[in-house]
Design a protein around this motif. Sequence first.
Motif, short mmCIF file in Angstrom:
data_model
loop_
_atom_site.label_atom_id
_atom_site.label_comp_id
_atom_site.label_asym_id
_atom_site.label_seq_id
_atom_site.Cartn_x
_atom_site.Cartn_y
_atom_site.Cartn_z
N THR A 42 -3.56 6.13 9.21
CA THR A 42 -2.50 5.83 10.17
C THR A 42 -1.34 6.81 10.02
O THR A 42 -0.91 7.10 8.90
CB THR A 42 -2.00 4.38 9.96
N PRO A 43 -0.84 7.31 11.16
CA PRO A 43 0.31 8.23 11.09
C PRO A 43 1.48 7.59 10.34
O PRO A 43 1.68 6.37 10.39
CB PRO A 43 0.66 8.47 12.56
N LYS A 44 2.25 8.43 9.69
CA LYS A 44 3.35 7.96 8.84
C LYS A 44 4.34 7.08 9.61
O LYS A 44 4.79 6.06 9.09
CB LYS A 44 4.06 9.15 8.21
N ASN A 45 4.68 7.48 10.84
CA ASN A 45 5.67 6.70 11.60
C ASN A 45 5.16 5.30 11.93
O ASN A 45 5.91 4.32 11.88
CB ASN A 45 6.13 7.44 12.86
N VAL A 46 3.88 5.17 12.22
CA VAL A 46 3.29 3.85 12.51
C VAL A 46 3.18 3.06 11.20
O VAL A 46 3.47 1.86 11.18
CB VAL A 46 1.92 3.98 13.21
N THR A 47 2.78 3.72 10.13
CA THR A 47 2.68 3.06 8.83
C THR A 47 4.03 2.47 8.43
O THR A 47 4.10 1.33 7.97
CB THR A 47 2.20 4.04 7.74
N GLN A 48 5.10 3.22 8.62
CA GLN A 48 6.44 2.74 8.26
C GLN A 48 6.80 1.48 9.05
O GLN A 48 7.37 0.54 8.50
CB GLN A 48 7.48 3.83 8.48
N ILE A 49 6.46 1.46 10.32
CA ILE A 49 6.74 0.29 11.15
C ILE A 49 5.93 -0.90 10.67
O ILE A 49 6.46 -2.01 10.51
CB ILE A 49 6.45 0.59 12.64
N LEU A 50 4.64 -0.69 10.42
CA LEU A 50 3.78 -1.78 9.96
C LEU A 50 4.26 -2.32 8.63
O LEU A 50 4.29 -3.54 8.41
CB LEU A 50 2.32 -1.31 9.85
N LYS A 51 4.66 -1.43 7.73
CA LYS A 51 5.12 -1.86 6.40
C LYS A 51 6.41 -2.67 6.49
O LYS A 51 6.57 -3.65 5.79
CB LYS A 51 5.33 -0.66 5.47
N LYS A 52 7.32 -2.29 7.36
CA LYS A 52 8.60 -3.00 7.43
C LYS A 52 8.53 -4.27 8.27
O LYS A 52 9.33 -5.17 8.05
CB LYS A 52 9.71 -2.08 7.95
N ALA A 53 7.59 -4.36 9.18
CA ALA A 53 7.58 -5.50 10.10
C ALA A 53 6.37 -6.42 9.96
O ALA A 53 6.45 -7.57 10.38
CB ALA A 53 7.66 -5.00 11.55
N CYS A 54 5.29 -5.96 9.36
CA CYS A 54 4.05 -6.74 9.35
C CYS A 54 3.52 -7.07 7.95
O CYS A 54 3.03 -8.17 7.72
CB CYS A 54 2.95 -6.00 10.12
N TYR A 55 3.60 -6.10 7.07
CA TYR A 55 2.92 -6.23 5.79
C TYR A 55 3.44 -7.35 4.90
O TYR A 55 2.73 -7.86 4.06
CB TYR A 55 2.95 -4.89 5.03
N ASN A 56 4.68 -7.76 5.08
CA ASN A 56 5.23 -8.80 4.21
C ASN A 56 4.51 -10.13 4.39
O ASN A 56 4.42 -10.91 3.44
CB ASN A 56 6.73 -8.95 4.43
N CYS A 57 4.02 -10.40 5.58
CA CYS A 57 3.30 -11.67 5.83
C CYS A 57 1.81 -11.45 6.08
O CYS A 57 1.02 -12.37 5.92
CB CYS A 57 3.89 -12.39 7.04
N HIS A 58 1.46 -10.25 6.51
CA HIS A 58 0.08 -10.00 6.93
C HIS A 58 -0.63 -9.02 6.00
O HIS A 58 -1.40 -8.16 6.45
CB HIS A 58 0.05 -9.49 8.37
N SER A 59 -0.37 -9.15 4.69
CA SER A 59 -1.07 -8.31 3.71
C SER A 59 -0.96 -8.97 2.35
O SER A 59 -0.31 -10.01 2.20
CB SER A 59 -0.45 -6.91 3.66
N ASN A 60 -1.56 -8.34 1.38
CA ASN A 60 -1.43 -8.79 -0.01
C ASN A 60 -0.31 -8.04 -0.72
O ASN A 60 -0.34 -7.88 -1.93
CB ASN A 60 -2.76 -8.60 -0.76
N GLU A 61 0.66 -7.56 0.05
CA GLU A 61 1.79 -6.82 -0.50
C GLU A 61 3.11 -7.54 -0.24
O GLU A 61 4.15 -6.91 -0.09
CB GLU A 61 1.82 -5.42 0.10
N THR A 62 3.07 -8.85 -0.20
CA THR A 62 4.27 -9.63 0.09
C THR A 62 5.31 -9.45 -1.00
O THR A 62 5.01 -9.52 -2.18
CB THR A 62 3.91 -11.13 0.21
N VAL A 63 6.53 -9.19 -0.58
CA VAL A 63 7.67 -9.13 -1.49
C VAL A 63 8.51 -10.37 -1.19
O VAL A 63 9.09 -10.50 -0.11
CB VAL A 63 8.51 -7.85 -1.27
#
Length: 152
Positions: A42-63
């Motif tokens: 995934t392109p870096k700009n899309v990855t950054q968006i996914l990490k800041k808006a999605c990954y906290n609830c939709h991954s195993n990387e919850t902070v």
Amino acid sequence: MKVFLNIIYWFLIVIALIQFIPVNRVNKPVDAKADFVKIYNTPKNVTQILKKACYNCHSNETVYPDYAYVAPISWSIKHHVNEGREHLNLSEWGNINKDLKKDMLENSVHSVKGYTMPMPGYISKHPEANLTKAERTLVANYFEQILKTKNY
């Protein structure tokens, strides 16, 4: 007045006791070979968006924020994270069957375009997850691009 103070006393006792009810906040290890952004490079700009808006609830990387360690708030947060992972877990993307991936991508497009994700309640505590219209369009287009290639 004595009754009111008695109610407050017992309320505080109950609040103190429920702090001892454990909530599992341990994330499963992330296998990079199964992670959405790694699989698609995934392109870096899309990855950054996914990490800041999605990954906290939709991954195993919850902070988990500090307030996620206080019951009963911790119960609600854990419930939302579990529910989010049930609907879409980007950390385990490579382990999901093709039909489910297609449905998840389609649902994600509708949710992002329809402003239902990230959830408004989440955005209120995490303003960085409040995506601009341009960011929403970029993410939705990226998901649609994957759907068109049928490489999910």
